[in-house]
Design a protein around this motif. Structure first.
Motif, PDB file in Angstrom:
ATOM      1  N   ILE A 240      -2.349 -16.177  -3.949  1.00 47.43           N
ATOM      2  CA  ILE A 240      -1.440 -14.706  -2.268  1.00 47.43           C
ATOM      3  C   ILE A 240      -1.719 -12.698  -2.494  1.00 47.43           C
ATOM      4  O   ILE A 240      -2.177 -12.288  -1.284  1.00 47.43           O
TER       5      ILE A 240
ATOM      6  N   TRP B  50      -4.537 -11.094   0.009  1.00 48.64           N
ATOM      7  CA  TRP B  50      -3.648  -9.557   0.471  1.00 48.64           C
ATOM      8  C   TRP B  50      -4.666  -8.943   0.576  1.00 48.64           C
ATOM      9  O   TRP B  50      -4.970  -8.415   1.143  1.00 48.64           O
TER      10      TRP B  50
ATOM     11  N   GLN C  72      -7.042  -6.728   3.756  1.00 47.00           N
ATOM     12  CA  GLN C  72      -6.953  -5.895   3.961  1.00 47.00           C
ATOM     13  C   GLN C  72      -8.186  -4.856   4.425  1.00 47.00           C
ATOM     14  O   GLN C  72      -8.526  -3.841   5.893  1.00 47.00           O
TER      15      GLN C  72
ATOM     16  N   LYS D  11       2.110  -6.589  11.600  1.00 45.73           N
ATOM     17  CA  LYS D  11       2.216  -7.059   9.585  1.00 45.73           C
ATOM     18  C   LYS D  11       3.280  -7.973   9.548  1.00 45.73           C
ATOM     19  O   LYS D  11       2.559  -8.635   8.355  1.00 45.73           O
ATOM     20  N   MET D  12       3.462  -9.381   9.947  1.00 40.59           N
ATOM     21  CA  MET D  12       3.895 -10.074   9.728  1.00 40.59           C
ATOM     22  C   MET D  12       3.183 -11.127   9.734  1.00 40.59           C
ATOM     23  O   MET D  12       2.683 -12.070   8.980  1.00 40.59           O
TER      24      MET D  12
ATOM     25  N   HIS E 210      -0.216 -10.833   9.049  1.00 38.39           N
ATOM     26  CA  HIS E 210      -0.837 -10.081   8.479  1.00 38.39           C
ATOM     27  C   HIS E 210      -0.647 -10.589   6.496  1.00 38.39           C
ATOM     28  O   HIS E 210      -1.036 -11.321   6.046  1.00 38.39           O
ATOM     29  N   VAL E 211       0.578 -10.831   6.860  1.00 38.45           N
ATOM     30  CA  VAL E 211       1.401 -10.980   5.728  1.00 38.45           C
ATOM     31  C   VAL E 211       1.476 -13.166   5.406  1.00 38.45           C
ATOM     32  O   VAL E 211       0.923 -13.610   4.558  1.00 38.45           O
ATOM     33  N   LEU E 212       1.545 -13.167   6.838  1.00 37.42           N
ATOM     34  CA  LEU E 212       1.364 -14.780   6.775  1.00 37.42           C
ATOM     35  C   LEU E 212       0.134 -15.336   6.722  1.00 37.42           C
ATOM     36  O   LEU E 212      -0.178 -16.814   6.030  1.00 37.42           O
TER      37      LEU E 212
ATOM     38  N   ALA F 297      -2.540 -14.050   4.538  1.00 32.65           N
ATOM     39  CA  ALA F 297      -1.704 -14.070   3.085  1.00 32.65           C
ATOM     40  C   ALA F 297      -1.151 -15.262   2.071  1.00 32.65           C
ATOM     41  O   ALA F 297      -2.098 -15.888   1.393  1.00 32.65           O
ATOM     42  N   ILE F 298      -0.563 -15.126   2.914  1.00 33.44           N
ATOM     43  CA  ILE F 298       0.327 -16.805   2.527  1.00 33.44           C
ATOM     44  C   ILE F 298      -0.453 -17.733   2.548  1.00 33.44           C
ATOM     45  O   ILE F 298      -0.841 -19.154   1.165  1.00 33.44           O
TER      46      ILE F 298
END
Length: 90
Positions: free
Chosen positions: A33, A37, A41, A58-59, A61-63, A65-66
């Protein structure tokens, strides 16, 4: 009495292997993860969403990456499992 001790030692060894396997799986998953991430970027999200710096951007982007990290980690863990199965065939 000796049989009871052997069974207890076997149970303890299997619990230990399960714990190590769980820790290894968690470490590989978190590492993948973080790697996803880092790789994301460089992705230009402004081509796909209106406001990439917003909380929703941003959320996303996080999702991403997960999800990407999860798929890579599953591949690595399955590959390790397959290589261990190969050991049993020889």
């Amino acid at each position: 009495m000796k049989g009871a001790w052997t069974m207890a030692e076997n149970a303890l060894a299997s619990f230990s292997q399960t714990g190590i396997s769980g820790i290894l799986s968690m470490a590989i998953s978190l590492g993948c993860i973080i790697l996803a991430w880092w790789a994301l970027q460089n992705l230009k999200l402004d081509l796909f969403i209106r406001h990439p710096q917003s909380p929703q951007g941003k959320m996303l982007h996080v999702l991403l990456a997960i999800v990407l990290g999860h798929f890579v980690a599953n591949f690595i863990l399955e590959y390790i499992g397959w290589s261990q199965l190969l050991r049993l065939s020889f």
